[in-house]
Scaffold this motif. Structure first.
Motif, PDB file in Angstrom:
ATOM      1  N   MET A 244     -11.627  -9.238  -8.690  1.00  9.26           N
ATOM      2  CA  MET A 244     -12.176  -7.892  -8.745  1.00  9.26           C
ATOM      3  C   MET A 244     -11.828  -7.061  -7.508  1.00  9.26           C
ATOM      4  O   MET A 244     -12.101  -5.874  -7.470  1.00  9.26           O
ATOM      5  CB  MET A 244     -13.696  -7.940  -8.930  1.00  9.26           C
ATOM      6  CG  MET A 244     -14.118  -8.594 -10.233  1.00  9.26           C
ATOM      7  SD  MET A 244     -13.230  -7.958 -11.676  1.00  9.26           S
ATOM      8  CE  MET A 244     -14.115  -6.428 -11.932  1.00  9.26           C
ATOM      9  N   ARG A 245     -11.234  -7.700  -6.511  1.00  9.71           N
ATOM     10  CA  ARG A 245     -10.808  -6.916  -5.346  1.00  9.71           C
ATOM     11  C   ARG A 245      -9.290  -6.875  -5.243  1.00  9.71           C
ATOM     12  O   ARG A 245      -8.731  -6.576  -4.190  1.00  9.71           O
ATOM     13  CB  ARG A 245     -11.428  -7.483  -4.082  1.00  9.71           C
ATOM     14  CG  ARG A 245     -12.933  -7.269  -4.126  1.00  9.71           C
ATOM     15  CD  ARG A 245     -13.614  -7.309  -2.810  1.00  9.71           C
ATOM     16  NE  ARG A 245     -15.057  -7.203  -3.034  1.00  9.71           N
ATOM     17  CZ  ARG A 245     -15.961  -7.680  -2.214  1.00  9.71           C
ATOM     18  NH1 ARG A 245     -15.595  -8.267  -1.107  1.00  9.71           N
ATOM     19  NH2 ARG A 245     -17.243  -7.542  -2.484  1.00  9.71           N
ATOM     20  N   SER A 246      -8.643  -7.215  -6.331  1.00  3.40           N
ATOM     21  CA  SER A 246      -7.185  -7.081  -6.359  1.00  3.40           C
ATOM     22  C   SER A 246      -6.850  -5.620  -6.582  1.00  3.40           C
ATOM     23  O   SER A 246      -7.668  -4.863  -7.090  1.00  3.40           O
ATOM     24  CB  SER A 246      -6.608  -7.912  -7.498  1.00  3.40           C
ATOM     25  OG  SER A 246      -6.821  -9.272  -7.247  1.00  3.40           O
TER      26      SER A 246
ATOM     27  N   ARG B  28      -8.722 -12.733  -2.221  1.00  4.20           N
ATOM     28  CA  ARG B  28      -9.911 -11.893  -2.192  1.00  4.20           C
ATOM     29  C   ARG B  28     -10.650 -11.867  -3.519  1.00  4.20           C
ATOM     30  O   ARG B  28     -11.722 -11.286  -3.622  1.00  4.20           O
ATOM     31  CB  ARG B  28      -9.518 -10.453  -1.823  1.00  4.20           C
ATOM     32  CG  ARG B  28      -8.924 -10.378  -0.423  1.00  4.20           C
ATOM     33  CD  ARG B  28      -7.999  -9.217  -0.285  1.00  4.20           C
ATOM     34  NE  ARG B  28      -8.711  -7.974  -0.038  1.00  4.20           N
ATOM     35  CZ  ARG B  28      -8.109  -6.829   0.235  1.00  4.20           C
ATOM     36  NH1 ARG B  28      -6.792  -6.770   0.283  1.00  4.20           N
ATOM     37  NH2 ARG B  28      -8.805  -5.750   0.445  1.00  4.20           N
TER      38      ARG B  28
ATOM     39  N   PRO C 255      -6.023  -2.385  -8.253  1.00  2.00           N
ATOM     40  CA  PRO C 255      -6.213  -2.028  -9.670  1.00  2.00           C
ATOM     41  C   PRO C 255      -4.894  -1.853 -10.416  1.00  2.00           C
ATOM     42  O   PRO C 255      -4.836  -2.045 -11.614  1.00  2.00           O
ATOM     43  CB  PRO C 255      -6.967  -0.700  -9.607  1.00  2.00           C
ATOM     44  CG  PRO C 255      -7.520  -0.607  -8.229  1.00  2.00           C
ATOM     45  CD  PRO C 255      -6.663  -1.429  -7.344  1.00  2.00           C
ATOM     46  N   MET C 256      -3.833  -1.525  -9.681  1.00  2.00           N
ATOM     47  CA  MET C 256      -2.550  -1.278 -10.330  1.00  2.00           C
ATOM     48  C   MET C 256      -1.682  -2.526 -10.375  1.00  2.00           C
ATOM     49  O   MET C 256      -0.471  -2.442 -10.564  1.00  2.00           O
ATOM     50  CB  MET C 256      -1.812  -0.167  -9.582  1.00  2.00           C
ATOM     51  CG  MET C 256      -2.479   1.160  -9.682  1.00  2.00           C
ATOM     52  SD  MET C 256      -2.469   1.682 -11.405  1.00  2.00           S
ATOM     53  CE  MET C 256      -3.611   3.028 -11.328  1.00  2.00           C
TER      54      MET C 256
ATOM     55  N   ASP D  35       0.851  -1.193   0.000  1.00  2.00           N
ATOM     56  CA  ASP D  35       0.000   0.000   0.000  1.00  2.00           C
ATOM     57  C   ASP D  35       0.890   1.246   0.000  1.00  2.00           C
ATOM     58  O   ASP D  35       1.609   1.506   0.967  1.00  2.00           O
ATOM     59  CB  ASP D  35      -0.889  -0.035   1.244  1.00  2.00           C
ATOM     60  CG  ASP D  35      -1.859   1.138   1.291  1.00  2.00           C
ATOM     61  OD1 ASP D  35      -1.709   2.074   0.470  1.00  2.00           O
ATOM     62  OD2 ASP D  35      -2.749   1.113   2.153  1.00  2.00           O
TER      63      ASP D  35
END
Lengths: 422, 365
Positions: A138-140, A135, A142-143, A62
């Motif tokens: 679609m919850r990975s 997860r 985006p980058m 993050d």
């Protein structure tokens, strides 16, 4: 043919986060290698040392958790697609731009290009895929692709600096950024670009380094004052590092036109070759690297006797170093062999970063009139006989130097640089 | 709603670690109790924490009309980050198309609330996605333009397209229809239904049959079993709805109904539109041989006669009156006959009444 000169340098390396720090470390043989807690705390990791990049922290993928010097304002949009290597490169890029005194217009125009070299961020890729599996797609993040792949370096930097000229990403392992430099020099000498940024960068963590332990390529030494020790009989593998290095390669006329007062060095020529031998090991006789060096000297129009110093690729692996010594013996007649050292004994091996970083060191050597020593040698490998490895400081202000890089798969690049004199 | 485990609560707090304590506590309460009144706090808190630093992080000045991109400086990737965080926090899933429809804070709140309330209901969980169009957007898509444009805001949901038309009393056609007694012609009510069907073809042909239809490539082809029940007079708002029954290039078949306050004004059982470049090219010729349809499986595609139901409207009839009762409205068809392309009649066929030509011209030529 046009002349290609280096007008700007930027460093985020284990031995310093700017030119002055790097210069001081090289002159005093101050190591950038440390015992790395993440390695020693993990019983499954057989190594202890890492050429750490100081002042940067990446506790998670993050970007909002990352820590880095507050030199530049980093907007969310800028950081979001980055990996550690990209952030290092961004800092080095800003330094190089300041160093070269380039204006926004001189950076963003069709005559200014950007060549990057990078192995991708294993760290981001691994963590991204972990989320992907845990997860769901679609919850990975985006980058997840653009911060992981080798191309992420130019993907980030081209928009960040509004680059409009030639762009290429190089992925030829440890010779990548030397290939990038050579290609940039060709573009400038042919008149196709007025200036080209050459950028090498790598992450500096468990994921970028430890996998090399699997092929027994890493030093298991625990004392950073003893390893890495290229050309020493005790050498037992390389120590990893990361960071970012940037060179501004510029057409001499274009540089003069915009009133450049300080030129670091001229790139006289370069050569490249392949071993055609093995996926990991260099050809033992060094024939591939030897051909690259000969080709580089021909391209530079210099005689072997004119080359005074070689910044070796030597990573401190038993096979690699001896292969390179054989290459030097073959490319340079006895009695005409230049002084040689491996700065990787101080920095660690930066993989794709190595070529650009060490070409930058060569610029400092030419500009400041010194040659860095090959550190940590207490028992010089007898096979180096006849090749003057610099084990102690010498008084030499070289005029022509050479930088070598070799990569997995047997890729070799040699670059010849000359001290700039008006 | 299944109460979260302790670990899920920890994960929730980690996910929201850069939000305000109020946001985190509201999210924990929501996950524990399912209380929808916590949603605005959670959603606003997540949005606030993603706002660019140069924008004020204070959303107290914002209202439901505040636009995420224009007013708050959120870019598309930040919106994606926000959605991912909301998904993680509330346990809902947002699809790409739904994401594109979210533009304001109010839409975010309504959307999340809707998703959560419909979550366990398999029927509601995957509703046909509704696409909404303002009158302006409809006008930009349709070939019909004022004063021959009879649609207001519209929406398309799967095979259904809806719009409305409010009779203002100032329409040019009311002047003579009828003397001192303004009534919207029945033909124009069917026209309005045709315009709704036209919108469906323009917007949905691509996804249904892979044909991208251009604005001027839709034509009226035929109408069957059209009935007119009530007069439409100034002040009436006609609710128009068509349902696509079959679509196969170059024809689309619809059922259509116009209502006023829920009462049926007009109904057409088969309203057929022809579409595609071939159809237009064919009809653009000076002499109009019949449209040759691919001998497709569209049942009843080959209707020999066009039957606008305007006959019913020409008379100030009292409902219910079927168009079939009028001489011109009689529909003949042979359901057993193999549709013969030669029989397919397009508008503009020689011998047609002028008013039909006008009708058709405005329908797309």
């Amino acid at each position: 043919m046009r002349r290609a000169v280096i007008t700007g340098l930027g460093f985020i390396t284990s031995i310093g986060n700017n030119r002055d720090e790097v210069l001081r470390s090289l002159r005093t043989a101050k190591t950038g290698v440390e015992v790395y807690p993440d390695f020693v705390d993990d019983p499954l990791v057989p190594i202890s040392l890492l050429g750490t990049v100081k002042g940067f922290g990446f506790p998670s993928i993050d970007f909002e958790d990352w820590t880095f010097p507050d030199t530049y304002k980093m907007a969310r949009e800028l950081l979001r697609p980055m990996a550690p290597n990209t952030l290092y490169a961004y800092f080095a890029m800003r330094q190089a731009i300041d160093d070269a005194g380039l204006t926004t217009e001189q950076i963003s125009n069709p005559d200014t290009g950007l060549m990057t070299a990078n192995g991708g961020s294993m760290y981001m890729t691994y963590k991204n895929f972990h989320q992907f599996e845990q997860r769901g797609v679609m919850r990975s993040p985006p980058m997840a692709i653009i911060n992981g792949i080798p191309g992420s370096l130019y993907i980030n930097l081209v928009p960040a600096f509004h680059i409009k000229g030639a762009t290429l990403g190089f992925s030829s392992a440890c010779s990548s950024s030397s290939h990038a430099l050579g290609t940039a020099v060709d573009l400038v000498r042919s008149g196709k670009q007025k200036r080209v940024f050459v950028i090498g960068a790598e992450d500096c963590n468990r994921y970028s380094v430890v996998p090399f332990a699997g092929v027994r390529a890493l030093s298991v030494q625990k004392d950073p004052e003893k390893a890495p020790c290229a050309f020493d009989r005790k050498r037992d593998g390389f120590v990893g590092t990361g960071g970012g290095a940037v060179l501004v390669v510029e057409d001499l006329d274009a540089a003069r036109e915009r009133g450049v007062t300080r030129i670091h060095a001229e790139v006289l020529g370069w050569g490249q070759s392949s071993d055609g031998y093995h996926v990991l090991a260099s050809a033992p006789d060094g024939s591939g690297l030897s051909r690259a060096m000969v080709q580089a000297m021909q391209d530079a129009n210099v005689q072997p006797s004119e080359v005074e110093y070689i910044n070796a690729h030597a990573t401190s692996t038993p096979f690699g170093d001896s292969s390179e010594i054989n290459a030097v013996k073959s490319a340079f007649p006895e009695g005409q062999r230049p002084l040689i050292s491996s700065t990787k004994s101080l920095t660690g091996h930066g993989l794709s970063l190595a070529g650009a970083m060490e070409a930058g060191f060569c610029c400092l050597s030419l500009k400041e009139g010194f040659v860095p020593i090959s550190a940590h040698i207490t028992d010089l490998d007898p096979m180096c006989e006849g090749v003057p490895v610099i084990t102690k400081p010498v008084d030499l202000a070289p005029k022509i130097v050479m930088n070598n890089s070799s990569g997995f798969g047997g890729t070799n690049v040699s670059v010849v640089l000359k001290k700039w004199e008006e | 709603m299944v109460p979260p485990t302790e670990q899920e609560i920890i994960a929730l707090r980690t996910n929201l670690k850069r939000c305000t304590p109020q946001t985190i506590e509201a999210a924990v309460r929501f996950r524990t109790t399912g209380d929808l009144t916590e949603i605005p706090t959670v959603v606003y808190g997540i949005i606030e924490r993603h706002l660019p630093a140069e924008h004020s992080r204070d959303l107290t000045q914002a209202n439901d009309d505040t636009r995420l991109i224009e007013d708050l400086g959120v870019d598309s990737l930040t919106l994606l980050e926000i959605v991912l965080s909301i998904e993680e926090t509330t346990g809902i899933s947002v699809e790409n198309e739904e994401l594109r429809e979210i533009a304001t804070l109010g839409q975010v709140k309504a959307f999340i609330a809707h998703k959560i309330t419909t979550a366990g209901d398999p029927k509601a969980a995957k509703p046909a996605k509704t696409r909404r169009y303002t009158q302006l957007e409809v006008g930009m898509r349709l070939p019909q333009q004022p004063p021959f444009f009879f649609l207001e805001d519209a929406e398309i949901q799967g095979k259904i397209a809806r719009s409305s038309y409010t009779i203002s009393g100032k329409e040019y056609f009311l002047e003579g229809h009828f003397k001192d007694n303004p009534v919207m012609p029945a033909s124009l009510v069917f026209e309005a239904l045709g315009q709704v069907a036209c919108l469906w073809v323009l917007e949905c042909a691509l996804e249904h049959i892979g044909t991208d239809v251009s604005t001027n490539e839709v034509l009226f082809a035929s109408m069957e079993e059209s009935h007119f029940y009530r007069r439409a007079v100034p002040g009436d708002r006609l609710d128009l709805e068509v349902e696509m029954i079959q679509v196969h290039e170059p024809l689309a078949v619809f059922r259509g109904t116009a209502t006023r306050n829920g009462e049926k004004v007009a109904h057409v059982e088969r309203l057929v539109l022809a579409f595609g470049p071939d159809v237009v090219e064919h009809l653009s010729k000076r002499e109009h041989p019949p449209v040759v349809a691919e001998p497709g499986p569209v049942d009843g595609a080959a209707v020999p006669a066009v039957t606008p139901a305007d006959s019913a409207a020409d008379l100030p009839v009292v409902p219910p009156t079927s168009a079939e009762d009028t001489p011109k409205g009689k529909v003949t068809r042979d359901d057993h006959a193999r549709p013969d392309p030669e029989d397919l009649v397009a508008i503009g066929e020689s011998g047609k009444k002028p008013q039909e030509d006008e009708f058709d011209r405005n329908f797309g030529i």
